[in-house]
Design a protein around this motif. Structure first.
Motif, PDB file in Angstrom:
ATOM      1  N   GLU A 189      -8.970 -50.694  41.389  1.00  0.00           N
ATOM      2  CA  GLU A 189      -9.630 -51.840  41.464  1.00  0.00           C
ATOM      3  C   GLU A 189      -9.967 -52.242  40.099  1.00  0.00           C
ATOM      4  OE1 GLU A 189     -11.083 -53.427  43.367  1.00  0.00           O
ATOM      5  OE2 GLU A 189     -10.733 -51.546  45.336  1.00  0.00           O
TER       6      GLU A 189
ATOM      7  N   ALA B 122     -19.752 -48.788  36.181  1.00  0.00           N
ATOM      8  CA  ALA B 122     -18.050 -49.526  36.021  1.00  0.00           C
ATOM      9  C   ALA B 122     -18.134 -49.596  34.623  1.00  0.00           C
ATOM     10  CB  ALA B 122     -17.877 -51.187  36.248  1.00  0.00           C
TER      11      ALA B 122
ATOM     12  N   THR C 252     -16.303 -56.581  39.438  1.00  0.00           N
ATOM     13  CA  THR C 252     -16.494 -55.461  40.286  1.00  0.00           C
ATOM     14  C   THR C 252     -17.681 -55.193  40.497  1.00  0.00           C
ATOM     15  OG1 THR C 252     -17.706 -53.713  39.009  1.00  0.00           O
ATOM     16  CG2 THR C 252     -15.624 -53.873  39.150  1.00  0.00           C
TER      17      THR C 252
ATOM     18  N   ILE D 267     -20.189 -53.402  45.593  1.00  0.00           N
ATOM     19  CA  ILE D 267     -18.811 -53.267  44.785  1.00  0.00           C
ATOM     20  C   ILE D 267     -17.945 -54.002  45.003  1.00  0.00           C
ATOM     21  CG2 ILE D 267     -17.312 -51.604  44.057  1.00  0.00           C
ATOM     22  CD1 ILE D 267     -18.567 -49.248  43.763  1.00  0.00           C
TER      23      ILE D 267
ATOM     24  N   SER E 141     -14.685 -55.467  46.138  1.00  0.00           N
ATOM     25  CA  SER E 141     -13.045 -55.056  45.908  1.00  0.00           C
ATOM     26  C   SER E 141     -12.424 -56.250  45.166  1.00  0.00           C
ATOM     27  CB  SER E 141     -12.514 -54.508  47.215  1.00  0.00           C
ATOM     28  OG  SER E 141     -11.185 -54.634  47.397  1.00  0.00           O
TER      29      SER E 141
END
Lengths: 741, 233
Positions: free
Chosen positions: A74, A88, A120, A193, A195
């Protein structure tokens, strides 16, 4: 362009080699048109496709018990914080833009890395910066430093994310080409989250945020050649201009839309803009995309299709949404007054089609531009750098041992060395307290400790680290030390390191000696992270950090995130109480190699990396973690630049205390006090606990030496009076201040 | 009593203030959107907080655009009807721009953003914000601003002193107020003021930033507690 030769001629303008042109012709099965050639030129640049580094980066360990999304999957790596929360984090460079336009270069560096995080779905909660400048006595360096600090401040302060940690180094090798690395850390609920994969044909593609302008065109290409100040003026359009307010409303609109489940996938627009985000999302999902460029809102109506594709205008996102959720999505963006424009859709066939006013301007397979797929991967030749002979020739016996008068002068030099002196004149220009969770705002710890908003017990520790002198001396060991020290800082702050990100700043990879530094550095990082089971969740490579003054020192900056499991037990760095016993945990060795003392007092720039034993380092870190858990110690401070002396005087200054110590006389006193031998930590304890601590040290097989005691104000070393703490506080706090008047 | 916390698009301390009121003090708090023309669900006598941040980007002048927003018109009506409002940092700037408080906040003398823990001395306990705090008490309440230098003309300043409208002054740890304890060049080291009716309050320091011992300091919590206590009377 009707022949291969004509394409090769045109490709030179994009720094593409004839071999690369042949690869393009093979992928397309025909000659590219001018637009397509531009797309390959930018996407196959070093900055976008990592062609000279990918082979080595693929060897880095990605797995770990806390890892949710590994490197490359990602936009940013994600680790598990427990309780359905994910973290993240990522670090990136903005060196070349900062060299020619310090304010905007640094500001957009901050904006760019935050977008990587909130793409994210995570809300950024902390920013860190690793900065390397020329000496502040130099006017150009001061101009760069001032602009960079203002740029980071103005962007981050407005955006509302605290800048809570980092590092600032000063060395003349960074005079023309500074290092400006920005790291962002964000938090998202695991089931929220977002993608970055175009999974389903039929998803609608939107461009959100700022209109697209001519700023930043070829920025990625500009980052992929040596820095030439003569040409810098010409390259100014390659620098983007930041708008933190637009980024703030973009963030809020995205988080609200995500909360409502309206975003199917998303990617920020950074290097190579719309082209990069459409091609990467399509490649990840093995789908295609059709984009109508005339629909993109423009700042300059005359922009050409290739300019629209390559613009690096800031504060833009590519959002994919399921068709039935489009109306709802638009409502959220309307509420926040953020422009949202449909520009195309995902298609089943894995090809990228770009149209402009009814005409197809480019068509290519989705994989064609992607790093490690269509894009080439090279291993360049490397050769151990010549200066290594100088390094290996170093003989400490030829360095005179100072007498006590000179020792005191050296102590002053170190306290006022800009790399070591208080960074408060910089830190206070950053809002480091918004989101009300930064414990370091009140009390210093070796890493920054941040509460996850607005929890009562969820805290993380974050840090960046890289001593470039050690890496220069020995790229393999030096990079291991950077990882080890970053971990040590996390551990000293009561944290468990759970994920590593890195920003690898080097010179020109076509120089075999530079490439040797790079390969050895990556191998060093790979080996220590494998051994310690530390996952590397992502990072960034910045080559071409060199000018006519030569390459920078190799600067692989390591960023680490740790979880603080028992925040109520963390121990800060200042001395606490008169009479407490000062103990050095770690080896008592009189090594002076690669110390700030050796480099700046004796002017010796070539010596090995300091003593480093990876096994001992791990034992020391386990030991410190245990001491904090058992609540045995009252202060803890890692020993780094400036050696034991600086660790002691910093704990004294922040605690408003003095100290009295006795060091061994069977060895170099300058080594014991100013040497930078690794794996050392200073702790203080109640006198009653000394025996207990020593017994535990034996049990953990770590060296420990009681050095002396904390005093009211006075500082005394081996019987020599070295002023009181106020004297040193004044020197320490004023050294950098004068450069910001 | 109810609290309202205004969200401008560029507010960035809104969630911090909301957290302190709701989670730390257990108060009844509501967000108020900047496009709203009313302060619902707040009623007469309730408290509104204008939080810190960069309301609409503040590229022109801090608070210059915010004063024109629908919510500010509603807040003016709220005050006219006897309601209360506290502006913190950017909120203080907006209240001055809107003419609800005297004076103006201009660029710090050093031309830079300054963020640091900051000692302030409480100048009067005779206000809702300070009624639990003795005159002369020193609190550590952090500042974070670039345009925080309070300016007001002499005439007005005199009347403000006469009406007991000066709330806080930048000081040292022991409460001494001098030029060296003045971080931004504010006239008379002034860090916070109120209007003559004691309904509108503005302060540059952020009390929500020192409201939890868990993070490091809870001096600022006394401000919010004072208001709660005062409102309960």
């Amino acid at each position: 362009m009707n022949t291969r030769e004509e394409v090769i001629q045109a490709a030179m303008g994009w720094n593409l080699t004839p071999e690369e042109v042949d690869r393009i012709i093979e992928i397309l099965g025909r000659l590219p048109n001018a637009v397509e050639l531009a797309l390959f030129g930018v996407m196959w640049s070093e900055h976008c496709c990592y062609k000279n580094s990918l082979h080595w980066l693929k060897q880095l360990p990605k797995e770990g018990k806390h890892v949710l999304k590994g490197a490359g999957e990602e936009n940013a790596g994600l680790v598990d914080l427990g309780d359905n929360l994910a973290c993240a984090f990522k670090i990136e460079s903005h060196n070349h833009p900062s060299a020619i336009a310090p304010y905007h270069g640094a500001a957009t560096g901050v904006g760019g890395i935050h977008r990587d995080i909130f793409t994210t779905g995570a809300r950024p909660i902390a920013a860190l910066d690793s900065l390397h400048f020329g000496h502040p006595e130099d006017r150009r360096s001061r101009w760069i430093m001032d602009g960079v600090v203002r740029g980071i401040g103005d962007y981050g302060n407005s955006f509302g994310v605290p800048t809570i940690a980092g590092e600032v180094y000063f060395d003349d090798t960074y005079r023309v080409n500074p290092i400006v690395n920005a790291m962002s850390v964000g938090v998202v609920e695991k089931d929220k989250i977002i993608s970055a994969v175009a999974k389903e044909a039929g998803w609608k593609a939107f461009i959100a945020g700022a209109p697209t302008g001519r700023d930043g065109i070829k920025g990625a290409a500009f980052a992929s050649v040596d820095l030439d100040l003569e040409e810098a003026e010409e390259n100014l359009p390659a620098v983007q201009i930041g708008d933190p307010f637009m980024e703030k409303i973009l963030l809020e609109a995205i988080l609200e839309a995500n909360e409502k489940g309206l975003i199917a996938a998303m990617q920020d627009m950074g290097a190579a803009g719309l082209l990069c985000s459409t091609s990467e999302m399509a490649a990840r999902g093995k789908k295609g995309m059709v984009i109508y460029l005339e629909k993109v809102p423009l700042r300059h109506p005359s922009m050409k299709p290739w300019e629209i594709l390559l613009s690096e205008s800031q504060e833009r996102m590519l959002i994919l949404a399921e068709p039935e959720k489009v109306d709802e999505l638009k409502k959220v963006f309307d509420k926040w007054d953020v422009p949202l424009t449909e520009i195309g859709e995902v298609i089943e066939e894995p090809i990228l089609q770009y149209y402009f006013k009814g005409e197809k301007v480019a068509e290519l397979p989705s994989y064609a531009l992607a790093a490690g797929e269509g894009a080439p991967v090279y291993r360049r030749t490397w050769r151990e750098a010549d200066y290594r002979f100088e390094v290996l020739k170093f003989n400490p016996a030829q360095v005179p041992i100072p007498d006590w008068d000179e020792m005191l002068e050296i102590a002053k030099e170190l306290v006022t060395n800009p790399t070591i002196a208080s960074k408060k004149p910089i830190i206070r220009q950053y809002d480091h307290m918004v989101q009300i969770g930064n414990k370091n705002a009140w009390e210093p710890f070796d890493a920054a400790i941040m509460r996850v908003p607005y929890s009562n017990d969820k805290f993380i520790a974050v840090t960046t680290d890289c001593n470039p002198y050690y890496v220069y001396a020995d790229p393999y060991i030096g990079t291991q030390i950077a990882v080890a020290e970053a971990c040590r800082n996390i551990v000293c702050s009561g944290g468990e390191p759970v994920g590593v990100t890195n920003c690898l700043n080097f010179g020109n990879p076509y120089d075999p000696r530079v490439y040797w530094q790079f390969v050895r550095a990556v191998q060093g990082m790979r080996d220590i992270c494998r051994q310690w089971e530390l996952p590397i969740t992502g990072g960034n490579v910045s080559f071409y950090n060199q000018s006519e003054e030569g390459p920078i020192m190799p600067t692989p900056v390591i960023g680490i995130v740790g979880i603080v499991h028992e925040p109520e037990k963390v121990v800060s760095m200042p001395f606490k109480q008169t009479g407490d016993i000062i103990v050095q945990i770690g080896p008592m060795i009189d090594d002076i190699a690669s110390s700030q003392y050796l480099i700046f007092h004796h002017g010796i720039r070539h010596s090995p990396a300091p003593v480093f034993d990876i096994e001992l380092e791990k034992r020391i870190q386990n030991f410190i973690g245990m001491l904090i858990k058992k609540q045995l110690i009252k202060s803890v401070h890692d020993i780094s630049e400036g050696g034991l002396w600086i660790a002691l005087i910093e704990s004294a200054i922040y605690g408003n205390k003095g100290f009295e110590i006795k060091l061994p006389e069977n060895g170099r006193i300058d080594g014991f006090l100013f040497g930078e031998i690794q794996s050392r930590v200073v702790v203080t304890i109640d006198e009653d606990n000394l025996n207990k601590l020593m017994n535990l040290a034996r049990e953990y097989k770590v060296p420990a030496h009681a050095l002396g005691t904390v005093t009211e104000k006075q500082i005394r070393i081996n019987g020599h009076d070295w002023h009181d703490v106020n004297f040193w506080k004044e020197l320490y706090e004023s050294a950098l201040e004068k450069y910001f008047d | 009593m109810r609290w309202g916390v205004v969200i401008f698009p560029g507010s960035n301390c809104d969630r911090d203030v909301f957290h302190v009121l709701k989670d730390v003090l257990g108060e009844d708090v509501h967000f108020l959107w900047h496009k709203n023309g009313s302060v619902e669900p707040l009623g007469e006598g309730d408290w509104i907080i204008l939080p810190g941040g960069f309301s609409y980007g503040d590229y022109l002048r801090a608070g210059a655009i915010a004063r024109l927003s629908p919510i500010m018109k509603a807040i003016k009506r709220h005050v006219e009807k006897g309601g209360y409002v506290l502006g913190i940092c950017n909120g203080f700037q907006i209240l001055c721009e809107a003419g609800l408080l005297p004076g103006a906040l201009v660029m710090n003398t050093n031309g830079r953003f300054i963020c640091q823990p900051q000692y302030v001395r409480v100048e009067t306990s005779n206000t809702p914000l300070t009624n639990l705090i003795a005159d002369g008490t020193v609190l550590n309440i952090p500042i974070a601003h670039k345009e925080g230098r309070y300016y007001v003309d002499n005439e007005t300043l005199k009347s403000m002193y006469a009406n007991d409208q000066i709330l806080f002054k930048y000081s040292d740890e022991s409460g001494v107020v001098t030029d060296t304890t003045n971080p931004n060049g504010s006239v008379d080291n002034i860090a916070g003021v109120c209007d003559a009716n004691k309904q509108v309050f503005g302060m540059m320091p952020h009390p929500e930033r020192s409201a939890e011992q868990l993070i490091g300091n809870d001096d600022g919590l006394q401000i919010f507690k004072s208001i709660v206590q005062w409102a309960g009377k």
